[in-house]
Scaffold this motif. Structure first.
Motif, PDB file in Angstrom:
ATOM      1  N   GLY A 261       3.029  41.726  40.693  1.00  0.00           N
ATOM      2  CA  GLY A 261       2.953  40.317  40.327  1.00  0.00           C
ATOM      3  C   GLY A 261       1.523  39.852  40.125  1.00  0.00           C
ATOM      4  N   LYS A 262       1.377  38.558  39.970  1.00  0.00           N
ATOM      5  CA  LYS A 262       0.057  37.961  39.777  1.00  0.00           C
ATOM      6  C   LYS A 262      -0.831  38.257  40.985  1.00  0.00           C
ATOM      7  N   PRO A 263      -2.075  38.711  40.763  1.00  0.00           N
ATOM      8  CA  PRO A 263      -2.953  39.032  41.894  1.00  0.00           C
ATOM      9  C   PRO A 263      -3.123  37.840  42.844  1.00  0.00           C
ATOM     10  N   ILE A 264      -3.115  38.139  44.123  1.00  0.00           N
ATOM     11  CA  ILE A 264      -3.327  37.108  45.140  1.00  0.00           C
ATOM     12  C   ILE A 264      -4.819  37.096  45.469  1.00  0.00           C
ATOM     13  N   PRO A 265      -5.497  35.982  45.220  1.00  0.00           N
ATOM     14  CA  PRO A 265      -6.951  35.962  45.416  1.00  0.00           C
ATOM     15  C   PRO A 265      -7.361  36.064  46.883  1.00  0.00           C
ATOM     16  N   SER A 266      -8.382  36.846  47.117  1.00  0.00           N
ATOM     17  CA  SER A 266      -9.008  36.957  48.435  1.00  0.00           C
ATOM     18  C   SER A 266     -10.487  36.676  48.243  1.00  0.00           C
ATOM     19  N   GLU A 267     -10.999  35.651  48.883  1.00  0.00           N
ATOM     20  CA  GLU A 267     -12.362  35.209  48.626  1.00  0.00           C
ATOM     21  C   GLU A 267     -13.230  35.236  49.880  1.00  0.00           C
ATOM     22  N   VAL A 268     -14.517  35.292  49.650  1.00  0.00           N
ATOM     23  CA  VAL A 268     -15.501  35.065  50.703  1.00  0.00           C
ATOM     24  C   VAL A 268     -16.275  33.819  50.304  1.00  0.00           C
ATOM     25  N   ALA A 269     -16.464  32.907  51.248  1.00  0.00           N
ATOM     26  CA  ALA A 269     -17.199  31.672  50.982  1.00  0.00           C
ATOM     27  C   ALA A 269     -18.307  31.506  52.008  1.00  0.00           C
ATOM     28  N   ILE A 270     -19.314  30.719  51.651  1.00  0.00           N
ATOM     29  CA  ILE A 270     -20.303  30.303  52.632  1.00  0.00           C
ATOM     30  C   ILE A 270     -20.062  28.835  52.948  1.00  0.00           C
ATOM     31  N   ALA A 271     -20.205  28.493  54.215  1.00  0.00           N
ATOM     32  CA  ALA A 271     -20.036  27.115  54.667  1.00  0.00           C
ATOM     33  C   ALA A 271     -21.324  26.663  55.345  1.00  0.00           C
ATOM     34  N   TRP A 272     -21.641  25.381  55.189  1.00  0.00           N
ATOM     35  CA  TRP A 272     -22.871  24.844  55.773  1.00  0.00           C
ATOM     36  C   TRP A 272     -22.710  23.349  56.010  1.00  0.00           C
ATOM     37  N   ARG A 282     -31.909  25.453  53.380  1.00  0.00           N
ATOM     38  CA  ARG A 282     -31.623  25.040  52.000  1.00  0.00           C
ATOM     39  C   ARG A 282     -32.071  26.123  51.020  1.00  0.00           C
ATOM     40  N   ALA A 283     -33.191  26.788  51.325  1.00  0.00           N
ATOM     41  CA  ALA A 283     -33.664  27.868  50.453  1.00  0.00           C
ATOM     42  C   ALA A 283     -32.668  29.017  50.436  1.00  0.00           C
ATOM     43  N   PHE A 284     -32.103  29.348  51.602  1.00  0.00           N
ATOM     44  CA  PHE A 284     -31.112  30.428  51.641  1.00  0.00           C
ATOM     45  C   PHE A 284     -29.863  30.039  50.851  1.00  0.00           C
ATOM     46  N   LEU A 285     -29.436  28.795  50.974  1.00  0.00           N
ATOM     47  CA  LEU A 285     -28.261  28.341  50.232  1.00  0.00           C
ATOM     48  C   LEU A 285     -28.493  28.443  48.730  1.00  0.00           C
ATOM     49  N   ARG A 286     -29.679  28.040  48.282  1.00  0.00           N
ATOM     50  CA  ARG A 286     -29.987  28.154  46.845  1.00  0.00           C
ATOM     51  C   ARG A 286     -29.928  29.608  46.399  1.00  0.00           C
ATOM     52  N   TYR A 287     -30.485  30.489  47.229  1.00  0.00           N
ATOM     53  CA  TYR A 287     -30.500  31.906  46.869  1.00  0.00           C
ATOM     54  C   TYR A 287     -29.076  32.467  46.848  1.00  0.00           C
TER      55      TYR A 287
END
Length: 298
Positions: A261-272, A282-287
């Motif tokens: 079936g349709k691929p089930i998405p698996s994601e990695v996110a950053i939270a801050w 903020r510099a790390f987030l931009r990078y």
């Protein structure tokens, strides 16, 4: 008690450099009489004479010679302090505390971003530690960590923001000796009677069950994905895991199969923290966002 100030030291060093009050005043952009008053005030505060002055010459006294070396060192130290302050304001100095759920490390995005940022900003101390997913938001809000690598979906408090930095899909981890292991692709409906080992992020499991029109039979919830695979390896349980796991972890008696079936998405996110003020964070987030955008463009 009044003390010598930076303005006095700068005037003294400039006169010592030129041994000429008019030329020193010109360099400093002040009137010669004003410069003379600054030097006289410095001498009064120090209680020593710094210069021997005649109508034809200006020379350092023994006290002036001794004071000059320390004055130059003080100005150099201040210049370094100004430079460090400017670098800190640009996010080139400081500390960033990063928390991550174990499963985020398998994707490689955490390692690649941290290593790349360390190369670009060697003056920033980046500390990383593994944390349980159910503690992430509290640690961000309390300031225990500055950035978190997580596997969405998850609920974020109002003051926390997140963005996806890596996209993957879910696959099935099966015992090698089960009947479904003989198939290249397994449909969700074929998992109806199976017991699921549940990782910290159980979205993939419940999405498979939804597509197969059944309520999943939950088995152990051991925590990390490595522990989930161990449950599968011991036999009986199946698990829905990110495809990156299939590429980097091999365990005895565990095979990986695609989900039909349709691929089930698996994601990695950053939270801050939404209103983060620390320049280094903020510099790390931009990078990190720049790296994620580069991956999306490939």
């Amino acid at each position: 008690m009044p003390q010598v100030e930076i303005r006095h030291i700068r005037c003294f060093v400039c006169v010592a450099k030129h041994l000429h009050f008019s030329r020193a005043a010109e360099e400093l952009g002040i009137a010669a009489p004003s410069l003379t008053r600054q030097i006289q005030e410095a001498e009064r505060l120090l209680g020593v004479r710094l210069f021997l002055r005649t109508k034809r010459s200006v020379a350092l006294t023994a006290a002036g010679e001794a004071y000059l070396a320390e004055a130059l060192a003080a100005l150099e130290h201040l210049a370094r302090g100004e430079e460090r302050a400017e670098r800190a304001e640009r996010g080139e100095l400081g500390r960033v505390e990063i928390g991550y759920v174990a499963s985020a490390a398998y994707a490689g995005v955490l390692q690649n971003t941290v290593r790349g940022f360390r190369r670009e900003q060697a003056g920033v101390n980046v500390a990383i530690r593994e944390v349980a997913m159910d503690r992430i938001t509290a640690m961000l809000c309390d300031g225990a960590i500055d950035i978190a690598y997580v596997r969405p979906p998850m609920d974020y408090p109002e003051g926390i923001q997140a963005t996806t930095v890596y996209r993957d899909t879910f696959v099935l981890a099966l015992p090698a000796d089960c009947a479904l292991a003989a198939l290249d692709t397994v449909t969700p409906a074929q998992l109806r009677d199976r017991r699921f080992a549940l990782p910290e992020q159980d979205y993939g499991t419940f999405e498979v069950a939804r597509r197969g029109r059944f309520a999943p039979n939950p088995g152990p919830r051991p925590g990390t994905l490595a522990a989930v695979l161990a449950c599968v390896s011991l036999g009986g349980d199946v698990a829905v895991v990110p495809n990156t796991l299939a590429q980097c972890i091999t365990l005895p008696n565990v095979v990986y199969r695609a989900i039909a079936g349709k691929p089930i998405p698996s994601e990695v996110a950053i939270a801050w923290r939404r209103h983060e003020r620390a320049p280094a964070v903020r510099a790390f987030l931009r990078y990190a966002r720049k790296c994620a955008a580069s991956e999306d463009d490939r």
